[in-house]
Design an enzyme around this catalytic site. Sequence first.
Site, short mmCIF file in Angstrom:
data_model
loop_
_atom_site.label_atom_id
_atom_site.label_comp_id
_atom_site.label_asym_id
_atom_site.label_seq_id
_atom_site.Cartn_x
_atom_site.Cartn_y
_atom_site.Cartn_z
N TYR A 1 -6.37 5.13 11.33
CA TYR A 1 -5.22 6.02 11.09
C TYR A 1 -5.58 7.43 11.53
CZ TYR A 1 -2.14 3.43 7.78
OH TYR A 1 -1.25 2.58 7.19
N HIS B 1 3.94 4.72 12.60
CA HIS B 1 4.15 4.67 11.14
C HIS B 1 5.12 5.80 10.79
CE1 HIS B 1 2.10 4.37 6.96
NE2 HIS B 1 2.88 5.44 6.87
N ARG C 1 0.85 -1.19 0.00
CA ARG C 1 0.00 0.00 0.00
C ARG C 1 0.89 1.25 0.00
NH1 ARG C 1 -0.86 4.82 2.38
NH2 ARG C 1 -0.70 3.96 4.50
N ASP C 2 1.53 1.56 1.12
CA ASP C 2 2.35 2.78 1.17
C ASP C 2 3.59 2.62 0.29
OD1 ASP C 2 2.54 5.36 1.92
OD2 ASP C 2 2.90 5.00 4.04
N GLU D 1 -4.27 10.53 10.34
CA GLU D 1 -3.36 11.13 9.36
C GLU D 1 -2.82 12.47 9.86
OE1 GLU D 1 -5.03 12.10 5.54
OE2 GLU D 1 -3.07 12.05 4.58
N THR E 1 3.07 11.36 9.05
CA THR E 1 2.73 11.38 7.63
C THR E 1 3.77 12.08 6.78
OG1 THR E 1 0.43 11.30 8.25
CG2 THR E 1 0.88 12.07 6.02
N HIS F 1 7.94 7.94 8.39
CA HIS F 1 8.43 8.26 7.04
C HIS F 1 9.85 8.78 7.17
CE1 HIS F 1 5.28 7.54 4.06
NE2 HIS F 1 4.44 7.66 5.08
C1 LIG Z 1 -1.18 8.45 4.69
C2 LIG Z 1 -1.39 8.22 3.22
O1 LIG Z 1 -0.46 7.94 2.53
S1 LIG Z 1 -2.91 8.27 2.70
C3 LIG Z 1 -2.98 7.50 1.17
C4 LIG Z 1 -4.36 7.35 0.82
N1 LIG Z 1 -4.47 6.60 -0.39
C5 LIG Z 1 -4.67 7.19 -1.55
O2 LIG Z 1 -4.77 8.40 -1.71
C6 LIG Z 1 -4.78 6.23 -2.66
C7 LIG Z 1 -4.75 6.85 -3.99
N2 LIG Z 1 -5.85 7.81 -4.12
C8 LIG Z 1 -6.81 7.70 -5.08
O3 LIG Z 1 -6.82 6.79 -5.90
C9 LIG Z 1 -7.84 8.76 -5.10
O4 LIG Z 1 -7.30 9.92 -4.49
C10 LIG Z 1 -9.17 8.36 -4.38
C11 LIG Z 1 -9.79 7.21 -5.18
C12 LIG Z 1 -8.93 7.92 -2.96
C13 LIG Z 1 -10.10 9.55 -4.37
O5 LIG Z 1 -10.14 10.08 -5.67
P1 LIG Z 1 -11.01 11.38 -6.05
O6 LIG Z 1 -12.41 11.13 -5.65
O7 LIG Z 1 -10.71 11.63 -7.47
O8 LIG Z 1 -10.50 12.56 -5.12
P2 LIG Z 1 -9.12 13.35 -5.06
O9 LIG Z 1 -8.00 12.39 -5.11
O10 LIG Z 1 -9.04 14.47 -6.00
O11 LIG Z 1 -9.21 14.09 -3.65
C14 LIG Z 1 -9.35 13.47 -2.49
C15 LIG Z 1 -10.73 13.73 -1.91
O12 LIG Z 1 -10.75 12.91 -0.74
C16 LIG Z 1 -11.03 13.70 0.40
N3 LIG Z 1 -10.39 13.11 1.54
C17 LIG Z 1 -9.17 13.33 2.04
N4 LIG Z 1 -8.96 12.56 3.10
C18 LIG Z 1 -10.08 11.82 3.26
C19 LIG Z 1 -10.47 10.84 4.18
N5 LIG Z 1 -9.63 10.45 5.16
N6 LIG Z 1 -11.65 10.26 4.05
C20 LIG Z 1 -12.48 10.64 3.06
N7 LIG Z 1 -12.19 11.58 2.15
C21 LIG Z 1 -10.98 12.15 2.26
C22 LIG Z 1 -10.53 15.08 0.04
O13 LIG Z 1 -11.14 16.05 0.87
C23 LIG Z 1 -10.97 15.16 -1.42
O14 LIG Z 1 -12.34 15.42 -1.45
P3 LIG Z 1 -13.02 16.66 -2.23
O15 LIG Z 1 -12.70 16.43 -3.66
O16 LIG Z 1 -14.46 16.54 -1.93
O17 LIG Z 1 -12.39 17.88 -1.69
#
Ligand SMILES: CC(=O)SCCNC(=O)CCNC(=O)[C@H](O)C(C)(C)COP(=O)(O)OP(=O)(O)OC[C@H]1O[C@@H](n2cnc3c(N)ncnc32)[C@H](O)[C@@H]1OP(=O)(O)O
Length: 498
Positions: free
Chosen positions: A134, A197, A6-7, A136, A169, A199
Amino acid sequence: MDTTLRDGEQTSGVSFSASEKLTIAQLLLTEVQVDRIEIASARVSEGEFEAVKKITEWANNNGFIGRVEVLTFVDGETSVNWMLEAGAKVMNLLTKGSLNHLTHQLKKTPEQHFEEVGAVIALALKNGIDTNVYLEDWSNGMRNSKEYVLQYLDFLVTQPVKRILLPDTLGVLIPEEAFNYVKELVDRYPGIHFDFHAHNDYDLGTANVLEAVKAGAHGLHLTVNGMGERAGNAPLASAIAVLNDYVKNVTTSVKEQSLYKVSKLVENFSGFMIPANKPVVGENVFTQTAGIHADGDKKNNLYYNDLMPERFGRQRKYALGKTSGKANIENNLNELGIQLSDADLKKVTQRIIELGDRKEVVTQADLPYIISDVLDSYSAVEENVTVENYVLTHSKDLRPSVTLRIKIDGEVFEEHAQGDGQYDAFMNALKKVYADKKICLPQLTDYAVRIPPGGKSDALCETIITWSKEGKEFKTRGLDSDQTVSAIIATQKMLNII
Ligand SMILES: CC(=O)SCCNC(=O)CCNC(=O)[C@H](O)C(C)(C)COP(=O)(O)OP(=O)(O)OC[C@H]1O[C@@H](n2cnc3c(N)ncnc32)[C@H](O)[C@@H]1OP(=O)(O)O
């Protein structure tokens, strides 16, 4: 918990296929024996969904399903439904661990966030899914909005949550803070399981992990080869080694012997190359280069430390180059089963130092070549002919040419010639010199080029030339990093023999 899938996959430019993810997951759980793995973020893509399904099917059939985790979002039913369809049973719910992220990204109040988080946890539970949470940006949260973090934790400990996951993070913590922040929470919430966790943005991932464990963290998030977003995460192998060696009363399930294997597998699948100096798993980290160190290894293991290569299924090596001494070379000869007298060992050592001085990498596979070159019967011949200087040209659509200066019995001759190749041009120039002296050179009957096996050496190329004169055949050998030069060396030897 290993989060390579994942990460780790958040390393820029890295994407595992579903089959690759399954293979890595199997190795991590069955051989490396990490306690848990995090394999994906929910919702990301169709491919990710397929990968999670493949892994959960296998894990279900083999008793590992409770140890396979997926990162999910605070998004009502969406992530929970995704989990259900993919067959995953443990979710790591991504929530906001700092007021800054909550306010500016989700644009929610703490009360709204707590309510939404509580609803997702309850929905998951109802569907047979366990939840870890988590926080974050937790590390910045502790620095800048501790009141919020504690208020949130007071809420979370009332929830059916298995573990609370504390990410640094942005990799901003220094070890002292990692210790203090983890300790504060461990003391304040006895009986609650906290994962830390790290980094690696300041290259402090492993140091922070060590301090977090000393402070009482119950679990760690690590990745194979330290893969991960930006500077990556704390590397699994380094963290396990340092915990095993320096933290008393803490054990992990991880098998050190399998760490190198999983590192190489992940390197292959990801294309993300392990730096040669990466602790525990890098190519060079168990290689003694300095002669003094190799000598000390023989004398009461003077350069022993706890990080012995055998622990990790690896072997001590002794590098060959300009900093080699006799001991380095002896160690390599022993491995090859070759014995040399002290005088011969000295000559071979001298030759390796000369090669090393020219920045050439000498490998163990080169040794037999160097030995036969340095110790062959030619070494007793007095050299009256020396090739002093030459210019070789090679160009498109023009014949190669050579300008040669050679000293024969103290007299210097200069000639120019062309040929079908550089060496042919060299021989033509040489023949002109010797024709003037009315000497007929032996005929070249065979020309063989070899490089040491393994393909790792950039140091050596061996040319063996067979000559024929008056019905008698003899061979001379030249050794150099450049093929033409090695042939010229072999030719100079011939000129001194005839
Ligand atoms: C600690 C870490 O490393 S966290 C890693 C998290 N994993 C990822 O991000 C995986 C890869 N991400 C993705 O594939 C995409 O970002 C998805 C599928 C999760 C979301 O995609 P999209 O709907 O296109 O949104 P996008 O990426 O532009 O933006 C993130 C959205 O999530 C929202 N968001 C951020 N954190 C969270 C959360 N913890 N829970 C729910 N929504 C969240 C943001 O506010 C934003 O929403 P908005 O567009 O209404 O403002």
